[in-house]
Design a protein around this motif. Sequence first.
Motif, PDB file in Angstrom:
ATOM      1  N   THR A 359       0.828  -1.201   0.000  1.00 16.71           N
ATOM      2  CA  THR A 359       0.000   0.000   0.000  1.00 16.71           C
ATOM      3  C   THR A 359       0.863   1.253   0.000  1.00 16.71           C
ATOM      4  O   THR A 359       0.574   2.225  -0.710  1.00 16.71           O
ATOM      5  N   TRP A 360       1.928   1.229   0.778  1.00 15.65           N
ATOM      6  CA  TRP A 360       2.824   2.382   0.881  1.00 15.65           C
ATOM      7  C   TRP A 360       3.481   2.697  -0.455  1.00 15.65           C
ATOM      8  O   TRP A 360       3.577   3.862  -0.841  1.00 15.65           O
ATOM      9  N   VAL A 361       3.907   1.665  -1.183  1.00 17.17           N
ATOM     10  CA  VAL A 361       4.527   1.881  -2.500  1.00 17.17           C
ATOM     11  C   VAL A 361       3.506   2.510  -3.463  1.00 17.17           C
ATOM     12  O   VAL A 361       3.814   3.491  -4.160  1.00 17.17           O
ATOM     13  N   PHE A 362       2.303   1.939  -3.518  1.00 14.81           N
ATOM     14  CA  PHE A 362       1.251   2.520  -4.361  1.00 14.81           C
ATOM     15  C   PHE A 362       0.969   3.957  -3.952  1.00 14.81           C
ATOM     16  O   PHE A 362       0.746   4.833  -4.799  1.00 14.81           O
ATOM     17  N   CYS A 363       0.975   4.195  -2.655  1.00 18.96           N
ATOM     18  CA  CYS A 363       0.682   5.524  -2.130  1.00 18.96           C
ATOM     19  C   CYS A 363       1.728   6.549  -2.577  1.00 18.96           C
ATOM     20  O   CYS A 363       1.394   7.658  -2.989  1.00 18.96           O
ATOM     21  N   ILE A 364       3.001   6.182  -2.500  1.00 15.55           N
ATOM     22  CA  ILE A 364       4.069   7.101  -2.909  1.00 15.55           C
ATOM     23  C   ILE A 364       3.935   7.468  -4.383  1.00 15.55           C
ATOM     24  O   ILE A 364       4.003   8.649  -4.757  1.00 15.55           O
ATOM     25  N   VAL A 365       3.744   6.449  -5.221  1.00 11.96           N
ATOM     26  CA  VAL A 365       3.623   6.710  -6.662  1.00 11.96           C
ATOM     27  C   VAL A 365       2.392   7.567  -6.943  1.00 11.96           C
ATOM     28  O   VAL A 365       2.441   8.510  -7.749  1.00 11.96           O
ATOM     29  N   SER A 366       1.276   7.272  -6.274  1.00 11.47           N
ATOM     30  CA  SER A 366       0.049   8.039  -6.487  1.00 11.47           C
ATOM     31  C   SER A 366       0.230   9.500  -6.093  1.00 11.47           C
ATOM     32  O   SER A 366      -0.181  10.410  -6.812  1.00 11.47           O
ATOM     33  N   SER A 367       0.848   9.722  -4.945  1.00  6.36           N
ATOM     34  CA  SER A 367       1.035  11.082  -4.463  1.00  6.36           C
ATOM     35  C   SER A 367       1.973  11.873  -5.367  1.00  6.36           C
ATOM     36  O   SER A 367       1.676  13.012  -5.756  1.00  6.36           O
ATOM     37  N   LEU A 368       3.109  11.278  -5.723  1.00  5.11           N
ATOM     38  CA  LEU A 368       4.077  11.991  -6.562  1.00  5.11           C
ATOM     39  C   LEU A 368       3.562  12.221  -7.972  1.00  5.11           C
ATOM     40  O   LEU A 368       4.015  13.143  -8.663  1.00  5.11           O
ATOM     41  N   SER A 369       2.579  11.405  -8.403  1.00 10.89           N
ATOM     42  CA  SER A 369       2.030  11.605  -9.752  1.00 10.89           C
ATOM     43  C   SER A 369       1.200  12.880  -9.842  1.00 10.89           C
ATOM     44  O   SER A 369       0.891  13.340 -10.943  1.00 10.89           O
ATOM     45  N   LEU A 370       0.853  13.457  -8.687  1.00  7.98           N
ATOM     46  CA  LEU A 370       0.146  14.740  -8.694  1.00  7.98           C
ATOM     47  C   LEU A 370       1.116  15.914  -8.774  1.00  7.98           C
ATOM     48  O   LEU A 370       0.689  17.052  -8.967  1.00  7.98           O
ATOM     49  N   GLY A 371       2.402  15.628  -8.610  1.00 11.23           N
ATOM     50  CA  GLY A 371       3.413  16.680  -8.622  1.00 11.23           C
ATOM     51  C   GLY A 371       4.511  16.410  -9.619  1.00 11.23           C
ATOM     52  O   GLY A 371       4.314  16.492 -10.833  1.00 11.23           O
ATOM     53  N   ILE A 372       5.673  15.973  -9.116  1.00  8.33           N
ATOM     54  CA  ILE A 372       6.848  15.876  -9.990  1.00  8.33           C
ATOM     55  C   ILE A 372       6.725  14.764 -11.028  1.00  8.33           C
ATOM     56  O   ILE A 372       7.418  14.791 -12.043  1.00  8.33           O
ATOM     57  N   TRP A 373       5.870  13.775 -10.798  1.00  6.30           N
ATOM     58  CA  TRP A 373       5.699  12.694 -11.769  1.00  6.30           C
ATOM     59  C   TRP A 373       4.428  12.851 -12.597  1.00  6.30           C
ATOM     60  O   TRP A 373       3.969  11.901 -13.225  1.00  6.30           O
ATOM     61  N   ASP A 374       3.872  14.041 -12.602  1.00  4.89           N
ATOM     62  CA  ASP A 374       2.632  14.274 -13.341  1.00  4.89           C
ATOM     63  C   ASP A 374       2.804  14.061 -14.846  1.00  4.89           C
ATOM     64  O   ASP A 374       1.848  13.745 -15.558  1.00  4.89           O
TER      65      ASP A 374
END
Length: 461
Positions: A359-374
Amino acid sequence: MRSTFSTRMGAIAAAAGSAIGLGNIWRFPYMTGENGGAAFLLIYLGAVLVLGIPLMIAELLIGRTAHADVAGSFRKLLPDTKWYWVGAVSVFVAVVILGFYSVISGWTLEYTWRALTNDFQASVASAQLVTPEAQASQILTMDFNAFAQSQLPPVLWASLFIAINAFILLGGVQKGIERASNILMPILLLLLVALCVNSLTLPGASEGLKFLFEPDFSKVTGQTVLAACGQAFFSMSVGMGCLIIYGSYMGDSTKLGKTALSVAALDTFIALLAGITIFPACYSYGITPNAGPSLIFITLPSVFVAMPGGYFWALLFFVLVTLAALTSTMSLLEAEVTFFNETVGLSRRRAILLSSLITWVFCIVSSLSLGIWDGYRIAGLNFFDFCDFVTSSVFMPLGAAAISLFVGWKLDRQIVRDAITNCNEDSGWYVLPLIWALRIFCPAIIFLIFLKGIGLIPDAI
């Protein structure tokens, strides 16, 4: 021996907690606002009765009959068939949902902290010293966007939220899930009642109540009906396997129909209280009730800034939202944990650790996709939005339809009757209507929701 809930009220509180989440406090108010108010509400109530409750009974029935994890339940009830994959996919859906839902839940912790430190008022006052003409909503929009798109703070808050879930689940079924549900649900209800009372005392509150409770059927379209059915579907927490898990922890004497009806009534009551809290406040301060998903994190904070006693009410509200998110995420994480525990064979402690890590790995990717990984897109969507779309518009409807067809067509009729009547201890008057609803009506409506979700049914219908 497999654990079970110790009391009927504990089972209801846990199942209701799974259903009651941001869908009630966040999604229901803005969906009602976007679809015309009271007319949408009436259609929603009908959809709960004819769609939500049958699907909830179906999931609870599968879990309580098999007394196994989601994937194991299908394998146990129909061994040597491909139906096992419905359960396996449901677990995958829970993993993906929890990955991005934890990000939103982390936002609720951030905003609880901001409410506690009176940050809303301070941010608006500070910005207006530089730009006096700036509106509170504009300032809070920039604040929210800056926070959501940042790298570290959202991940830290989401990580804390995942850790809280893991800590509760370490207590097991009775000392963890049931005890937490018995504590959190009454607190959630009391907070919401207090917020309702405050909203009803605001000037112009009657206009908000009129919007919520006086239907204007001239605004009803096919889009309204599908939106209400979709909201009932999502609000009842079906299609993810969570209720199968909680059903598996229910004793064989549990009355499935009464339990589903109690959970649906409580779920709907909470959604109505959320509407009573939000719409009078919106009308009192000149905010349109169709503010959309920004309602919680932008619109309402701007209301609290202007409201007398806004510090206190903002704090209560965001504590409420955080608790609602927590009761839902517990069931999602438990679906993962039981899969790794019972199907894979890990100890419960290791299953919790592995599930939390995934869950934590999915969470990190999801969160960063709203910013630097958009910039990294899948089908034109960032990872967060893609996970939201593929679960809510594809896998959840298909999973719910599969569960409906499984109980309606594949599961032995006598098994269904025995589960509902507790082996003929109770009347089975609704067995036949339930089976036909699960065979025909529910799959048909879910299929339309699916088509709407993937864009094959236009908005103008």
